[in-house]
Write a protein that holds these residues in place. Structure first.
Motif, mmCIF file in Angstrom:
data_model
loop_
_atom_site.group_PDB
_atom_site.id
_atom_site.type_symbol
_atom_site.label_atom_id
_atom_site.label_comp_id
_atom_site.label_asym_id
_atom_site.label_seq_id
_atom_site.Cartn_x
_atom_site.Cartn_y
_atom_site.Cartn_z
ATOM 1 N N ASN A 1 0.804 -1.209 0.000
ATOM 2 C CA ASN A 1 0.000 0.000 0.000
ATOM 3 C C ASN A 1 0.845 1.270 0.000
ATOM 4 O O ASN A 1 0.373 2.344 -0.359
ATOM 5 C CB ASN A 1 -0.866 -0.027 1.266
ATOM 6 C CG ASN A 1 -2.180 0.674 1.098
ATOM 7 O OD1 ASN A 1 -2.537 1.010 -0.014
ATOM 8 N ND2 ASN A 1 -2.861 0.917 2.185
ATOM 9 N N CYS B 1 1.506 1.525 8.739
ATOM 10 C CA CYS B 1 0.489 0.742 9.455
ATOM 11 C C CYS B 1 1.029 0.302 10.803
ATOM 12 O O CYS B 1 0.769 0.906 11.817
ATOM 13 C CB CYS B 1 0.074 -0.489 8.653
ATOM 14 S SG CYS B 1 -0.913 -1.646 9.613
ATOM 15 N N PRO C 1 -4.113 -6.063 9.294
ATOM 16 C CA PRO C 1 -5.225 -5.774 8.386
ATOM 17 C C PRO C 1 -5.052 -6.349 6.982
ATOM 18 O O PRO C 1 -5.951 -6.204 6.157
ATOM 19 C CB PRO C 1 -5.234 -4.238 8.350
ATOM 20 C CG PRO C 1 -3.827 -3.853 8.587
ATOM 21 C CD PRO C 1 -3.216 -4.917 9.452
ATOM 22 N N ASP D 1 -15.075 0.462 12.624
ATOM 23 C CA ASP D 1 -14.221 -0.182 11.613
ATOM 24 C C ASP D 1 -12.811 0.413 11.624
ATOM 25 O O ASP D 1 -12.283 0.832 10.612
ATOM 26 C CB ASP D 1 -14.854 -0.041 10.226
ATOM 27 C CG ASP D 1 -15.547 1.309 10.044
ATOM 28 O OD1 ASP D 1 -15.532 2.119 10.994
ATOM 29 O OD2 ASP D 1 -16.110 1.553 8.972
ATOM 30 N N ARG D 2 -12.199 0.426 12.790
ATOM 31 C CA ARG D 2 -10.897 1.051 12.943
ATOM 32 C C ARG D 2 -9.797 0.289 12.220
ATOM 33 O O ARG D 2 -8.816 0.878 11.793
ATOM 34 C CB ARG D 2 -10.559 1.176 14.423
ATOM 35 C CG ARG D 2 -10.695 -0.164 15.160
ATOM 36 C CD ARG D 2 -10.534 0.001 16.643
ATOM 37 N NE ARG D 2 -9.220 0.484 16.974
ATOM 38 C CZ ARG D 2 -8.901 1.045 18.136
ATOM 39 N NH1 ARG D 2 -9.812 1.190 19.052
ATOM 40 N NH2 ARG D 2 -7.687 1.437 18.370
ATOM 41 N N SER E 1 -9.703 -0.901 9.332
ATOM 42 C CA SER E 1 -9.549 -0.500 7.931
ATOM 43 C C SER E 1 -8.672 0.746 7.818
ATOM 44 O O SER E 1 -8.085 0.996 6.774
ATOM 45 C CB SER E 1 -10.921 -0.235 7.302
ATOM 46 O OG SER E 1 -11.481 0.936 7.871
ATOM 47 N N TRP E 2 -8.591 1.540 8.890
ATOM 48 C CA TRP E 2 -7.760 2.739 8.835
ATOM 49 C C TRP E 2 -6.300 2.351 8.600
ATOM 50 O O TRP E 2 -5.586 2.976 7.832
ATOM 51 C CB TRP E 2 -7.868 3.551 10.134
ATOM 52 C CG TRP E 2 -9.210 4.168 10.352
ATOM 53 C CD1 TRP E 2 -10.397 3.751 9.824
ATOM 54 C CD2 TRP E 2 -9.503 5.308 11.143
ATOM 55 N NE1 TRP E 2 -11.409 4.560 10.258
ATOM 56 C CE2 TRP E 2 -10.893 5.522 11.080
ATOM 57 C CE3 TRP E 2 -8.723 6.171 11.938
ATOM 58 C CZ2 TRP E 2 -11.518 6.566 11.750
ATOM 59 C CZ3 TRP E 2 -9.353 7.200 12.613
ATOM 60 C CH2 TRP E 2 -10.735 7.406 12.517
ATOM 61 N N HIS E 3 -5.905 1.296 9.310
ATOM 62 C CA HIS E 3 -4.528 0.833 9.182
ATOM 63 C C HIS E 3 -4.274 0.282 7.781
ATOM 64 O O HIS E 3 -3.208 0.443 7.222
ATOM 65 C CB HIS E 3 -4.232 -0.256 10.211
ATOM 66 C CG HIS E 3 -3.964 0.288 11.571
ATOM 67 N ND1 HIS E 3 -2.721 0.739 11.944
ATOM 68 C CD2 HIS E 3 -4.767 0.471 12.642
ATOM 69 C CE1 HIS E 3 -2.772 1.161 13.205
ATOM 70 N NE2 HIS E 3 -3.998 1.010 13.648
ATOM 71 N N ALA E 4 -5.294 -0.386 7.253
ATOM 72 C CA ALA E 4 -5.110 -1.058 5.967
ATOM 73 C C ALA E 4 -5.054 -0.068 4.814
ATOM 74 O O ALA E 4 -4.593 -0.404 3.737
ATOM 75 C CB ALA E 4 -6.240 -2.058 5.743
ATOM 76 N N THR E 5 -5.569 1.143 5.023
ATOM 77 C CA THR E 5 -5.629 2.080 3.897
ATOM 78 C C THR E 5 -4.643 3.236 4.057
ATOM 79 O O THR E 5 -3.552 3.202 3.505
ATOM 80 C CB THR E 5 -7.061 2.612 3.738
ATOM 81 O OG1 THR E 5 -7.520 3.040 5.024
ATOM 82 C CG2 THR E 5 -7.971 1.541 3.196
ATOM 83 N N ARG F 1 -6.737 9.263 7.448
ATOM 84 C CA ARG F 1 -8.033 8.927 8.058
ATOM 85 C C ARG F 1 -8.166 9.525 9.458
ATOM 86 O O ARG F 1 -9.259 9.912 9.862
ATOM 87 C CB ARG F 1 -8.223 7.409 8.078
ATOM 88 C CG ARG F 1 -8.416 6.888 6.664
ATOM 89 C CD ARG F 1 -9.040 5.520 6.580
ATOM 90 N NE ARG F 1 -9.572 5.363 5.227
ATOM 91 C CZ ARG F 1 -10.493 4.472 4.877
ATOM 92 N NH1 ARG F 1 -10.979 3.644 5.767
ATOM 93 N NH2 ARG F 1 -10.927 4.409 3.640
#
Lengths: 514, 308
Positions: A432, A436, A478, B205-206, B208-212, B217
């Motif tokens: 990405n 993270c 994630p 949905d926290r 997903s913040w890490h994943a994006t 965010r």
């Protein structure tokens, strides 16, 4: 002797309600209560004893002592599954016209099963027969998998409704991840048990239950036995109809004490006082044909068991090939305190007490890995849905069989059940290009440290000597569909190093820095 | 409303405002009106005391709790309860501070003060071992589950670059007053964490913040609801191994400091300074300032500094 039934009712209802409360775990589980309640459960006590844990022998001696004194008191007073069946039996006696009558026991089955279970465990350390048929375990599994979700649903609805009104008195209940397979098996067991209880009383206890069979055999030797006084009895048949163990032959005026679960319904109902405890030492000698048949049955099944045991594979070997899926070499991770997978396999009956007590819900009976159907009753660490809390050792405090040995929080902090493995190619920082490292946030020992990646980004690096395999990194990673970090289980648990602080670089100044 | 009506209304309003300034002597009015009363600080920094005592002094300095909480209002106090760690390690907000804030809100006439966090570690242990559940109960507040989905509703994030919609806790959506009470500590990837990252505990949905795009965010969601008051707990500050820590007192600096502000960005910038870093280096903070969510340049902030 009419007080006997009142005592039995009081004890059984108390024990049953406490067991229900324990396994529903609507509030955090009280470990003292767990220990007291499970102390006298025969199978856990036997497994503890076999593993050389001292308290097991005492529990076992108390129950066998009680049985040798006055018969299967355990079955109607202490066994939670027994009382659960009694609920169905009670429904019947109030509504239905179905009546109990004397049935000849299937001796080869009722004595064969405990013998088989005993031999399998003693010589092969195979816990499977006990996992399926032990009444305490069965009660635990049914409560955890069937009754608890229903209770949790109600409690959570109430909690939410009250919460809307600003009342936080009822705390919600978190359910563990429920594997459909285990739920179905538990539901079928519950239906079968209640069904047979409704139509045939304590049929399970006198055919399939290993504890019932074992105590039944012992009760041939009981000092005090319930017996019918043929002179007083007028064959009215009342007692026979009420007998849930189907052990009273009112025509022959005989009571088969080995089948009797000591509920004392007959003692209470008999107007003529024809049924009472008698000492065996004052009875007339007569040839006991039934006992002879029993002894024959015992030897017969013993032979069958030996044959069975010689055909089953040797006890689970560490690192066996059947455990190797494509990615994880050792997907089964057992809780700290279990010591090794082998030890846990041998000692856990899958009662689910740790599952229901586990606050983070990491312990679940699970099928994701290719284990035998029965082995799935045994819980393992489910890092797909949760991870093991760093400061929690409650599973080790409640485990009744000693499969999870009691450990302290300090011991747990360095008990490595597995080891994190990082797959850089899966990591969202790499795929990405954004920061993270949620794994680093959650790691309780900082086994995960951050190292430089390109563009000012950081990626995790695992320091194996600090990793305890708690699964926090795997759960929170994630990356999808495949995780970038996962835990490889240790067959035998290891000891990790204690993390060291790097110290604080901060000096107190008089002024604010702004 | 046609133009004439608009002008009339506007005129009337300005007359009213003028009258109010002339008559009113409340501190809030004093800020905008010409008055001899010195303007209220935008940021209060206090150090050298116990959490409860520091808060009492600081809240008075910023205008009193009555400035933020009116009689009969519902209040959300959002501490950081993310970790199953004892209070002395500074992973979660100080329970004594949470207690003092709740008491103060009730004293100002709050109808109900609720507290929750969508925890990282398992919620039962976090609530208990952080000491916050007990503090909330003894202060008469309502401790609400943060780890159950039924409490979360979808909301639109105004001006969201990466985060356009989020599932937010209904208390964040519905409470009249929102008081953000983060703890300052180190953070592996973000450098530090305080009030803005504390908002992650109000969404479902926290993960997903890490994943994006974590920083974007965090900055995006800060625009969803500005806090009425931010209280940064820098009493015990975990200087390394954050945000969870390794339960080592050697990582903890006893800064004995609190920061109070209505400006989330300014409070965060001051916190970064306390930590010994530069606000502009913290990416999510820079992004939030660029969005116009507050002042990152502390030289433009009216600060009152208090030492006990």
């Amino acid at each position: 002797m009419k007080y006997l039934k009142i005592v039995r009712l009081t004890v059984s209802i108390t024990v049953f309600c406490l067991f229900l409360w324990l396994f529903l775990a609507l509030v955090p589980v009280n470990t003292k209560l767990a220990n007291v309640l499970t102390y006298l459960q025969v199978t856990p006590a036997y497994i503890r004893w076999a593993a050389g844990i001292g308290s097991g022998l005492i529990g076992l001696l108390v129950v066998t002592g009680l049985t040798l004194l006055a018969g299967r008191v355990y079955c109607s007073s202490l066994c939670p599954l027994g009382t659960m069946q009694d609920v169905a039996i009670k429904l019947k006696s109030q509504k239905s016209k179905i009546k109990n009558k004397y049935k000849k026991p299937l001796n080869w089955l009722r004595f064969g099963i405990p013998l088989l279970a005993l031999l399998a465990y003693h010589f092969g350390r195979k816990a499977e027969p006990l996992m399926v048929l032990d009444p305490y375990t069965e009660f635990g599994r049914i409560t955890t998998e069937i009754i608890k979700p229903a209770a949790a649903f109600v409690v959570n609805a109430v909690s939410y409704a009250l919460g809307q009104a600003g009342i936080s008195a009822v705390r919600p209940v978190t359910m563990h991840f429920q594997d459909p397979g285990i739920v179905i098996i538990s539901a079928v067991m519950l239906a079968l048990l209640l069904g047979t209880a409704f139509f045939r009383g304590r049929l399970f206890c006198n055919t399939l239950c290993p504890v019932g069979g074992f105590l039944g055999a012992l009760s041939y030797l009981s000092v005090f036995k319930l017996a019918m006084d043929g002179d007083k009895c007028n064959s009215c048949g009342l007692c026979g109809r009420l007998c849930k163990a189907e052990c009273i032959d009112t025509q022959a005026k005989k009571l088969d004490f080995s089948k009797c679960v000591s509920c004392y319904n007959c003692v209470n109902i008999c107007n003529r006082g024809a049924i009472s405890y008698k000492t065996r030492f004052f009875r007339k000698k007569e040839v006991n044909t039934e006992r002879r048949e029993t002894i024959k049955a015992i030897f017969g099944t013993a032979a069958a068991a030996v044959i069975y045991l010689s055909f089953i594979p040797k006890a689970f070997a560490e690192g066996a090939a059947s455990l190797i899926p494509v990615i994880k070499k050792n997907p089964v991770i057992v809780p700290p305190g279990a010591g090794s997978i082998q030890r846990f396999r041998e000692m856990c009956t899958g009662c689910g007490l740790c599952v229901t007590a586990c606050p983070s819900k990491v312990l679940t009976p699970q099928v994701h890995n290719k284990r035998g159907i029965i082995e799935q009753f045994q819980p393992a660490m489910d890092y797909q849905h949760s991870y093991c809390s760093f400061n929690c050792v409650i599973c080790s405090q409640v485990c009744p069989t000693g499969a999870i040995k009691e450990i302290t929080v300090e011991e747990k902090h360095i008990k490595a059940v597995g080891e994190a493995k990082y797959i850089k190619e899966n990591c969202v920082v790499v795929t990405n290009g954004k920061p993270c490292v949620v794994c680093d946030e959650h790691c309780p020992t900082k086994a995960i440290m951050l190292v430089r990646y390109k563009n000012g980004l950081q990626i995790p690096y695992v320091r194996e000597h600090l990793c305890i395999g708690c699964g926090a990194c795997e759960k929170t990673c994630p990356a999808a569909p495949n995780k970038a970090i996962y835990v490889e289980g240790h067959q035998k648990h290891k000891t990790a190093e204690k993390p060291k602080s790097i110290g604080v670089k901060w000096e107190e100044t008089r002024d604010f820095p702004f | 409303m046609n133009r004439r009506e608009f002008i009339k209304t506007a005129f009337n309003l300005s007359v009213l405002t003028g009258a109010a300034i002339a008559v009113g002597k409340t501190p809030l009015m004093a800020v905008t009106g010409k008055s001899t009363v010195p303007p209220l600080p935008e940021l209060v920094a206090i150090k050298g005391g116990e959490p409860g005592a520091m808060f009492e002094v600081a809240i008075k300095a910023i205008g009193g709790m009555g400035r933020f909480v009116k009689k009969g209002q519902t209040v959300l106090v959002k501490p950081n309860i993310g970790w199953d760690v004892a209070p002395e390690f500074g992973a979660d907000t100080n329970p004594d501070l949470v207690y003092a804030v709740i008491k103060s809100a009730y004293a100002a006439g709050a109808k109900r003060v609720s507290v929750f966090d969508h925890t990282c570690d398992s919620w039962e242990e976090c609530y208990k071992n952080s000491g916050i559940e007990a503090a909330v109960r003894s202060a008469g507040g309502v401790i609400v589950p943060g780890s159950r989905k039924e409490y979360y509703k979808e909301v639109t994030v105004p001006g969201g670059v990466s985060l356009k919609k989020a599932m937010a806790h209904e208390l964040l959506i519905n409470s009249d007053v929102f008081i953000n009470v983060p703890v300052l500590k180190s953070h592996g990837s973000a450098g530090i964490t305080a009030g803005m990252k504390n908002l992650m505990g109000t969404v479902w949905d926290r993960g997903s913040w890490h994943a994006t795009d974590l920083h974007q965010r965090i900055a995006d969601f800060a625009a969803y609801r500005k806090p009425d008051l931010v209280i940064v707990d820098a009493y015990r500050v975990m200087m390394s191994h954050g945000p969870k820590g390794i339960q080592s007192l050697a990582d903890v600096a006893m800064m004995r400091t609190l920061l109070l502000s209505r400006d989330l960005v300014a409070a965060e910038a001051a916190a970064v300074k306390l930590f010994g870093q530069e606000p502009a280096q913290v990416k999510y903070l820079r992004l939030a300032a660029e969005k116009g969510l507050g002042k990152i340049d502390l030289s433009k902030v009216r600060i009152q500094r208090i030492e006990l």
